[in-house]
Design a protein around this motif. Structure first.
Motif, PDB file in Angstrom:
ATOM      1  N   PHE A 149     -20.005  -8.422  -9.126  1.00 53.13           N
ATOM      2  CA  PHE A 149     -20.352  -7.343  -8.197  1.00 53.13           C
ATOM      3  C   PHE A 149     -20.501  -6.019  -8.935  1.00 53.13           C
ATOM      4  CE2 PHE A 149     -18.517  -4.014  -5.438  1.00 53.13           C
ATOM      5  CZ  PHE A 149     -19.536  -3.945  -4.540  1.00 53.13           C
TER       6      PHE A 149
ATOM      7  N   ASN B 173     -21.726  -5.257   2.499  1.00 51.02           N
ATOM      8  CA  ASN B 173     -21.393  -4.256   1.489  1.00 51.02           C
ATOM      9  C   ASN B 173     -22.025  -4.604   0.151  1.00 51.02           C
ATOM     10  OD1 ASN B 173     -19.886  -2.990   3.336  1.00 51.02           O
ATOM     11  ND2 ASN B 173     -17.954  -3.133   2.260  1.00 51.02           N
TER      12      ASN B 173
ATOM     13  N   ILE C 121      -6.464   3.857  -6.075  1.00 52.51           N
ATOM     14  CA  ILE C 121      -6.528   3.559  -4.635  1.00 52.51           C
ATOM     15  C   ILE C 121      -7.753   4.224  -4.020  1.00 52.51           C
ATOM     16  CG2 ILE C 121      -5.368   3.874  -2.441  1.00 52.51           C
ATOM     17  CD1 ILE C 121      -2.781   3.720  -3.822  1.00 52.51           C
TER      18      ILE C 121
ATOM     19  N   TRP D  51       3.938   6.367  -5.735  1.00 49.12           N
ATOM     20  CA  TRP D  51       4.307   5.949  -7.077  1.00 49.12           C
ATOM     21  C   TRP D  51       4.943   7.126  -7.791  1.00 49.12           C
ATOM     22  CZ3 TRP D  51       3.704   1.040  -8.635  1.00 49.12           C
ATOM     23  CH2 TRP D  51       3.906   0.781 -10.000  1.00 49.12           C
TER      24      TRP D  51
ATOM     25  N   THR E 195     -25.624  -3.779   0.208  1.00 44.93           N
ATOM     26  CA  THR E 195     -25.898  -2.344   0.126  1.00 44.93           C
ATOM     27  C   THR E 195     -25.761  -1.816  -1.293  1.00 44.93           C
ATOM     28  OG1 THR E 195     -25.188  -2.024   2.371  1.00 44.93           O
ATOM     29  CG2 THR E 195     -25.181  -0.111   0.988  1.00 44.93           C
ATOM     30  N   LEU E 196     -24.799  -2.346  -2.053  1.00 45.96           N
ATOM     31  CA  LEU E 196     -24.577  -1.764  -3.384  1.00 45.96           C
ATOM     32  C   LEU E 196     -25.351  -2.461  -4.488  1.00 45.96           C
ATOM     33  CD1 LEU E 196     -20.820  -0.900  -3.280  1.00 45.96           C
ATOM     34  CD2 LEU E 196     -22.715   0.628  -3.276  1.00 45.96           C
ATOM     35  N   THR E 197     -26.226  -3.418  -4.183  1.00 44.14           N
ATOM     36  CA  THR E 197     -26.994  -4.086  -5.244  1.00 44.14           C
ATOM     37  C   THR E 197     -28.421  -3.577  -5.271  1.00 44.14           C
ATOM     38  OG1 THR E 197     -27.264  -5.863  -3.689  1.00 44.14           O
ATOM     39  CG2 THR E 197     -25.656  -6.175  -5.404  1.00 44.14           C
TER      40      THR E 197
ATOM     41  N   SER F 228     -28.366  -2.884   3.876  1.00 43.53           N
ATOM     42  CA  SER F 228     -28.326  -3.648   5.119  1.00 43.53           C
ATOM     43  C   SER F 228     -28.349  -2.693   6.305  1.00 43.53           C
ATOM     44  CB  SER F 228     -27.080  -4.520   5.167  1.00 43.53           C
ATOM     45  OG  SER F 228     -25.948  -3.739   4.994  1.00 43.53           O
TER      46      SER F 228
ATOM     47  N   CYS G 220     -23.813  -3.645  -9.373  1.00 43.12           N
ATOM     48  CA  CYS G 220     -23.766  -2.218  -9.034  1.00 43.12           C
ATOM     49  C   CYS G 220     -24.356  -1.384 -10.152  1.00 43.12           C
ATOM     50  CB  CYS G 220     -22.326  -1.773  -8.861  1.00 43.12           C
ATOM     51  SG  CYS G 220     -21.715  -1.831  -7.238  1.00 43.12           S
ATOM     52  N   PHE G 221     -23.952  -1.707 -11.383  1.00 42.74           N
ATOM     53  CA  PHE G 221     -24.429  -0.933 -12.531  1.00 42.74           C
ATOM     54  C   PHE G 221     -25.940  -1.065 -12.655  1.00 42.74           C
ATOM     55  CE2 PHE G 221     -25.045  -0.301 -17.104  1.00 42.74           C
ATOM     56  CZ  PHE G 221     -24.485   0.953 -17.211  1.00 42.74           C
TER      57      PHE G 221
ATOM     58  N   ALA H 213       0.831  -1.198   0.000  1.00 41.58           N
ATOM     59  CA  ALA H 213       0.000   0.000   0.000  1.00 41.58           C
ATOM     60  C   ALA H 213       0.867   1.249   0.000  1.00 41.58           C
ATOM     61  CB  ALA H 213      -0.922  -0.011   1.223  1.00 41.58           C
TER      62      ALA H 213
ATOM     63  N   ASN I 149     -27.692   1.056 -10.162  1.00 46.80           N
ATOM     64  CA  ASN I 149     -27.747   2.480 -10.491  1.00 46.80           C
ATOM     65  C   ASN I 149     -28.818   2.779 -11.519  1.00 46.80           C
ATOM     66  OD1 ASN I 149     -25.468   4.258  -9.319  1.00 46.80           O
ATOM     67  ND2 ASN I 149     -24.685   2.210  -9.526  1.00 46.80           N
TER      68      ASN I 149
ATOM     69  N   THR J 184     -18.801  -8.717   6.517  1.00 48.16           N
ATOM     70  CA  THR J 184     -18.639  -7.335   6.061  1.00 48.16           C
ATOM     71  C   THR J 184     -18.829  -7.242   4.550  1.00 48.16           C
ATOM     72  OG1 THR J 184     -17.010  -7.084   7.784  1.00 48.16           O
ATOM     73  CG2 THR J 184     -17.134  -5.352   6.156  1.00 48.16           C
ATOM     74  N   PHE J 185     -18.189  -8.193   3.830  1.00 47.05           N
ATOM     75  CA  PHE J 185     -18.323  -8.140   2.373  1.00 47.05           C
ATOM     76  C   PHE J 185     -19.750  -8.431   1.947  1.00 47.05           C
ATOM     77  CE2 PHE J 185     -13.903  -7.667   1.854  1.00 47.05           C
ATOM     78  CZ  PHE J 185     -13.713  -7.293   0.555  1.00 47.05           C
TER      79      PHE J 185
ATOM     80  N   LEU K   7     -20.914   4.800  -6.876  1.00 46.31           N
ATOM     81  CA  LEU K   7     -20.450   4.257  -8.157  1.00 46.31           C
ATOM     82  C   LEU K   7     -20.129   5.380  -9.134  1.00 46.31           C
ATOM     83  CD1 LEU K   7     -19.903   1.474  -9.247  1.00 46.31           C
ATOM     84  CD2 LEU K   7     -21.854   1.798 -10.695  1.00 46.31           C
TER      85      LEU K   7
ATOM     86  N   PRO L 130     -20.357   1.887   1.729  1.00 41.86           N
ATOM     87  CA  PRO L 130     -21.437   1.061   2.274  1.00 41.86           C
ATOM     88  C   PRO L 130     -21.364   0.921   3.782  1.00 41.86           C
ATOM     89  CG  PRO L 130     -20.421  -0.039   0.433  1.00 41.86           C
ATOM     90  CD  PRO L 130     -19.555   1.109   0.770  1.00 41.86           C
TER      91      PRO L 130
ATOM     92  N   LEU M 196       2.268   1.869  -3.439  1.00 42.79           N
ATOM     93  CA  LEU M 196       1.282   2.433  -4.360  1.00 42.79           C
ATOM     94  C   LEU M 196       1.041   3.905  -4.070  1.00 42.79           C
ATOM     95  CD1 LEU M 196      -1.358  -0.379  -4.696  1.00 42.79           C
ATOM     96  CD2 LEU M 196       0.288   0.388  -6.362  1.00 42.79           C
ATOM     97  N   PHE M 197       1.110   4.285  -2.767  1.00 50.96           N
ATOM     98  CA  PHE M 197       0.837   5.682  -2.449  1.00 50.96           C
ATOM     99  C   PHE M 197       1.937   6.617  -2.928  1.00 50.96           C
ATOM    100  CE2 PHE M 197      -2.582   4.741   0.603  1.00 50.96           C
ATOM    101  CZ  PHE M 197      -3.438   5.725   0.192  1.00 50.96           C
TER     102      PHE M 197
END
Lengths: 124, 165, 110
Positions: free
Chosen positions: B69, B113, C67, B21, B116-118, B123, B73-74, B15, B77, B109-110, C43, C77, B18-19
């Motif tokens: 997933f 989540n 990220i 870079w 919630t996004l579908t 939840s 999500c799409f 991580a 929306n 948790t997943f 999204l 969520p 990546l921060f």
């Protein structure tokens, strides 16, 4: 019922007028004149500002406290998108840093406010 | 629990890279020290079962899970845009109860989540002992536990069970 | 080419953002507003960030944008969940035309 339809049509006309002004008005291009599609980024910024105005309406009118807290959360996410769009035409990478910091901050703040709504201590 | 600390060290170091870079030598040296500090201080808080990180099958199922997933999500929306733009606002909201078989923290948790996004679901609370999730549904199609479970949870649960359990 | 695809992603994200905020204004109660705004704005902003990554390429800005998108997908969520629970426990009832409220029937877990 018909009253509601009339209000819907009036709102649609107003929104279309705002979009026409945003999309068709020849905006001055101040940032990076050589970049392709530089005008589109400025229009994108204006559309996000329109979303922020909706959020401000909900903060102003919101009947309960949870409404206002939700709107603060959504405003934080919108600001992240604003910073991302702003970082393209200016070419400064630290706008994205502002966005990441803002996202972290607003997430922690929202969790604290939710705990406060539940009426519990913070160490639970 | 030296193993979970090693896993956490690798995650924190990646991580960090990546921060900052593109990383150069100074960044890498500072990153080693920061990741060591983090992994020693918060050793087994995050990684409870480090042997799961060695299973290749879990990563493959995770790669299979991501496009499903994102597609859900799409669809969610598009659904919300239809309901918001319609003049009559066609919603019949309510809070229903669904049952889940997942037990681990990360899996729950997943799952929450994903719910919630579908499309149309959010939840609200989790009952850990009995395995119930309370879900706010914008268009209630069935009020009993079995029907709601079949429509909301099952398509994610059978994938998430293979990733996180 | 990747410029144009990135701009298409940003445009899709802006449309979703707009519908989310419209839902924030139009829908009748806290939970419905939370649904619409969380889904659409999360999204939409992730789509804007991904478009930014496509336009600027693999540079400092692009990797940080990726990220940030992952972080938003993981945390938005969670905060919506916490807010819904907090709102229900602080006594905000559902909309009067709601169909069913199992959470209140079971007496709001501790």
């Amino acid at each position: 019922m018909s009253n509601r339809r009339v209000r819907w049509v009036i709102g649609l006309v107003i929104l279309l007028a705002i979009f026409a002004v945003i999309l068709l008005y020849p905006l001055p291009i101040l940032m990076y004149p050589g970049l392709p599609f530089a005008g589109l980024y400025r229009r994108a910024l204006f559309i996000i500002m329109l979303c922020v105005i909706f959020c401000l309406y909900r903060i102003f009118r919101g009947p309960t406290a949870p409404d206002r807290i939700i709107t603060i959360d959504i405003l934080g996410i919108l600001v992240v998108g604003f910073c991302a769009v702003l970082s393209i035409p200016t070419g400064r990478s630290w706008y994205i840093d502002i966005g990441i910091a803002w996202a972290l901050q607003s997430f922690i703040g929202t969790l604290a406010l939710a705990k406060y709504l539940e009426g519990k201590d913070f160490d639970e | 629990m030296i193993k979970s600390r090693v896993v956490l060290f690798i995650l924190a170091f990646v991580a960090w890279l990546l921060f900052c870079w593109v990383p150069d030598a100074q960044d890498i040296i500072a990153g080693v020290f920061v990741a060591l500090l983090v992994s020693i201080l918060t050793g087994d808080m995050f990684v409870k079962r480090p042997h799961h990180f060695g299973h290749l099958k879990r990563y493959l199922w995770f790669i299979y899970y991501v496009p499903i997933f994102l597609w859900e999500c799409f669809k969610a929306n598009i659904d919300v845009a239809y309901r918001v733009g319609h003049p009559d606002i066609p919603i019949h909201p309510g809070i229903v109860k669904v049952k889940t078989n997942l037990k681990s923290d990360t899996g729950l948790t997943f799952l929450a989540n994903s719910i919630t996004l579908t499309p149309g679901t959010l939840s609200v609370d989790i009952d850990r002992e009995k395995g119930y999730i309370y879900v706010h549904w914008i268009e209630v199609k069935s009020k009993d536990v079995e029907g709601a479970t079949k429509m909301i949870v099952e398509k994610f649960e059978r994938i998430l069970r293979r990733i996180f359990e | 080419m990747s410029n144009i695809i990135g701009i298409i992603f940003i445009a899709i994200g802006l449309v979703f953002d707009f519908f989310g905020c419209l839902g924030l204004v139009r829908l009748p109660d806290v939970y419905n507003r939370l649904q619409a705004s969380t889904k659409c704005v999360t999204l939409g902003t992730c789509s804007i960030l991904f478009g930014t990554f496509l336009i600027v390429g693999v540079s400092a800005t692009g990797v940080k944008a990726l990220i940030c998108a992952t972080f938003l997908l993981l945390t938005a969520p969670v905060s919506a969940h916490a807010l819904a629970r907090g709102a229900h426990k602080s006594g905000v009832r559902l909309w009067e035309k709601s169909v069913v409220d199992k959470y209140q029937e079971d007496g709001e877990l501790k």
